[in-house]
Motif scaffolding. Structure first.
Motif, PDB file in Angstrom:
ATOM      1  N   GLU A   1      34.321   8.798  48.350  1.00  0.00           N
ATOM      2  CA  GLU A   1      33.313   8.140  49.181  1.00  0.00           C
ATOM      3  C   GLU A   1      32.341   9.176  49.753  1.00  0.00           C
ATOM      4  O   GLU A   1      32.766  10.264  50.146  1.00  0.00           O
ATOM      5  N   PRO A   2      31.056   8.851  49.776  1.00  0.00           N
ATOM      6  CA  PRO A   2      30.078   9.825  50.274  1.00  0.00           C
ATOM      7  C   PRO A   2      30.195  10.037  51.783  1.00  0.00           C
ATOM      8  O   PRO A   2      30.592   9.130  52.522  1.00  0.00           O
ATOM      9  N   GLU A   3      29.846  11.241  52.216  1.00  0.00           N
ATOM     10  CA  GLU A   3      29.872  11.578  53.632  1.00  0.00           C
ATOM     11  C   GLU A   3      28.580  12.317  54.000  1.00  0.00           C
ATOM     12  O   GLU A   3      27.860  12.808  53.125  1.00  0.00           O
ATOM     13  N   GLY A   4      28.328  12.399  55.290  1.00  0.00           N
ATOM     14  CA  GLY A   4      27.219  13.216  55.783  1.00  0.00           C
ATOM     15  C   GLY A   4      25.881  12.846  55.177  1.00  0.00           C
ATOM     16  O   GLY A   4      25.531  11.665  55.058  1.00  0.00           O
ATOM     17  N   LEU A   5      25.127  13.875  54.789  1.00  0.00           N
ATOM     18  CA  LEU A   5      23.769  13.667  54.279  1.00  0.00           C
ATOM     19  C   LEU A   5      23.766  12.846  52.991  1.00  0.00           C
ATOM     20  O   LEU A   5      22.847  12.054  52.761  1.00  0.00           O
TER      21      LEU A   5
END
Length: 305
Positions: free
Chosen positions: A259-263
């Motif tokens: 899963e994507p995180e941050g920017l």
């Protein structure tokens, strides 16, 4: 104390009270403004992000990244091409945060698809495109296969100019090639021709080479330097793709490792927002996923939504 002095003293004290109150109010307002400004700054995205992969997706992702960076000056987003295979390999290895692909990760050999999360950010239509001088603008799907597999070698066989056909292909790592082979050539391997990494270079070669034919995303066919071919009378338009009438199209996938995180998450959310889908996605020649009336799975099976 004389009355005059008493009145003067009271007046001075009143002025001091008002001044103190004004200063306090000003200080409170300034602090509030600073707080708002601080909140505004804190809400801005920051950091660096590297994206690689599909050259068919590059105009879309680059345009969105430039707008995102205008709105978030502390964010730095680098968008590289290299082909879908490169994007998938690099995101799986962790050398980039987002890997762009014209094909499902499951379709690429050696890619650990189960470790990747698919974000379908748009749909791209693709068309066979020819040099404008060849003399045709429509072809049957069967004849298109014969052209790309070398069974038809001269445009006069299709009612065009007496001119040798020159094929312009993309490399094996290209998602554009994989999509074209799957949906235009029914999986048949193209014959030898010129092979180029970049869609921009493919377009330039088609425009400058007599008798040339290649394949491009709709987003690269915005002028008359090349002629996109209708297939069995069906024009290569966004509307025909949306309705499932034109066969050569693919999802534009932005893959992350997990899963994507941050920017990465902030940018993908931005890319999928209604504002970007209805502006940059369509302006760049792509189709919003929400506009599709049909869908496809990784096996290529098309069904109504």
């Amino acid at each position: 104390m004389k009355p005059f002095k008493k009145i003067t003293l009271m007046f001075i004290m009143s002025v001091l009270v008002v001044f103190a109150a004004a200063c306090g109010s000003s200080s409170t307002n300034n602090n509030a403004d600073e707080g708002k400004q601080s909140d505004k700054t804190e809400n801005k995205a920051s950091g660096s992000l590297t994206i690689s992969g599909s050259s068919a997706m590059q105009p879309l992702v680059l345009a969105a990244a430039e707008k995102f960076m205008d709105e978030n000056p502390d964010a730095d987003i680098q968008v590289q091409a290299g082909g879908s295979g490169t994007g998938l390999s690099q995101v799986a290895e962790g050398t980039v945060q987002i890997g762009n692909s014209d094909v499902f990760a499951e379709e690429k050999e050696g890619i650990p698809a189960k470790e990747l999360t698919d974000h379908q950010v748009a749909v791209v239509g693709m068309a066979a495109a020819v040099n404008p001088e060849v003399g045709i603008d429509d072809i049957s799907l069967e004849d298109l296969k014969k052209v790309f597999t070398g069974k038809i070698k001269n445009w006069k066989e299709l009612g065009g100019k007496d001119q040798k056909i020159t094929l312009v292909n993309r490399p094996d790592s290209s998602g554009t090639r994989a999509t074209f082979v799957k949906y235009a050539l029914d999986g048949e391997t193209p014959a030898e021709g010129i092979t180029e990494d970049s869609s921009n270079t493919v377009k330039k070669l088609i425009a400058e080479t007599p008798g040339a034919i290649g394949y491009l995303a709709f987003s690269y066919i915005k002028d008359d330097t090349v002629t996109p071919l209708s297939i069995d009378g069906v024009k290569p338009t966004a509307e025909n793709v949306q309705k499932g009438k034109f066969p050569i199209w693919a999802y534009q996938h932005s893959y992350t490792k997990g899963e994507p995180e941050g920017l990465a998450k902030e940018f993908l959310d931005y890319l999928m927002s209604d504002d970007i889908q209805k502006s940059i996605v369509t302006e760049q020649g792509y189709i919003p996923v929400t506009d599709m009336e049909v869908k496809r799975d990784a096996d290529g099976k098309q069904t109504d939504k």
